[in-house]
Scaffold this motif. Structure first.
Motif, PDB file in Angstrom:
ATOM      1  N   LEU A   1       0.833  -1.201   0.000  1.00  0.00           N
ATOM      2  CA  LEU A   1       0.000   0.000   0.000  1.00  0.00           C
ATOM      3  C   LEU A   1       0.869   1.253   0.000  1.00  0.00           C
ATOM      4  N   LEU A   2       1.910   1.253   0.824  1.00  0.00           N
ATOM      5  CA  LEU A   2       2.820   2.403   0.857  1.00  0.00           C
ATOM      6  C   LEU A   2       3.543   2.575  -0.474  1.00  0.00           C
ATOM      7  N   LEU A   3       3.987   1.477  -1.072  1.00  0.00           N
ATOM      8  CA  LEU A   3       4.689   1.562  -2.358  1.00  0.00           C
ATOM      9  C   LEU A   3       3.760   1.992  -3.489  1.00  0.00           C
ATOM     10  N   GLU A   4       2.531   1.510  -3.498  1.00  0.00           N
ATOM     11  CA  GLU A   4       1.580   1.926  -4.534  1.00  0.00           C
ATOM     12  C   GLU A   4       1.256   3.410  -4.391  1.00  0.00           C
ATOM     13  N   GLY A   5       1.194   3.900  -3.157  1.00  0.00           N
ATOM     14  CA  GLY A   5       1.021   5.336  -2.934  1.00  0.00           C
ATOM     15  C   GLY A   5       2.191   6.123  -3.496  1.00  0.00           C
ATOM     16  N   MET A   6       3.404   5.581  -3.313  1.00  0.00           N
ATOM     17  CA  MET A   6       4.597   6.224  -3.871  1.00  0.00           C
ATOM     18  C   MET A   6       4.499   6.296  -5.395  1.00  0.00           C
ATOM     19  N   VAL A   7       4.091   5.192  -6.013  1.00  0.00           N
ATOM     20  CA  VAL A   7       3.982   5.152  -7.478  1.00  0.00           C
ATOM     21  C   VAL A   7       2.987   6.199  -7.967  1.00  0.00           C
ATOM     22  N   ILE A   8       1.855   6.300  -7.314  1.00  0.00           N
ATOM     23  CA  ILE A   8       0.853   7.294  -7.730  1.00  0.00           C
ATOM     24  C   ILE A   8       1.421   8.709  -7.605  1.00  0.00           C
ATOM     25  N   SER A   9       2.123   8.990  -6.530  1.00  0.00           N
ATOM     26  CA  SER A   9       2.728  10.315  -6.359  1.00  0.00           C
ATOM     27  C   SER A   9       3.767  10.597  -7.434  1.00  0.00           C
ATOM     28  N   LEU A  10       4.603   9.604  -7.737  1.00  0.00           N
ATOM     29  CA  LEU A  10       5.617   9.776  -8.779  1.00  0.00           C
ATOM     30  C   LEU A  10       4.968   9.950 -10.155  1.00  0.00           C
ATOM     31  N   GLN A  11       3.888   9.219 -10.418  1.00  0.00           N
ATOM     32  CA  GLN A  11       3.188   9.372 -11.699  1.00  0.00           C
ATOM     33  C   GLN A  11       2.565  10.756 -11.830  1.00  0.00           C
TER      34      GLN A  11
END
Length: 109
Positions: A84-94
């Motif tokens: 969940l934390l990593l997917e949040g990171m991906v969304i922020s980076l995108q």
């Protein structure tokens, strides 16, 4: 340009990520793209450590290099939190990539 590689398992779980390069959006110390990517990526690593208690394998180097690898033998509940934390990171980076695509490129493997 900052290049980010997100490595996923066959089941779609994020196993590791690599960040390297410089955005060159502005002078060093004034580069909001670089600062944003650093804040998101390092904040995510710190959140994983602080909220799950696990220690990912972390490597830092020259030219903005950061590699983070998640241990593969985590309990299911911990793995879900990490993902969940990593997917949040991906969304922020995108989101950063959408607005500053000339300075950041995200690849998925």
């Amino acid at each position: 340009m900052i290049k980010i590689t997100i490595n996923r398992s066959e089941t779609g779980m994020i196993q590791s990520f690599i960040v390297s390069g410089h955005a060159e959006f502005a002078d060093p110390g004034e580069d909001i793209v670089c600062a944003g990517i650093s804040a998101v990526s390092f904040g995510s690593v710190n959140s994983i450590i602080g909220l799950t208690g696990i220690e990912p394998v972390i490597e830092q180097g020259e030219n903005g290099f950061l590699r983070c690898e998640i241990p593969g033998d985590l309990p299911v509940e911990t793995q879900e939190k990490v993902q969940l934390l990593l997917e949040g990171m991906v969304i922020s980076l995108q989101t950063i990539e959408r607005d500053y695509g000339n300075y950041i490129k995200i690849n998925f493997r």
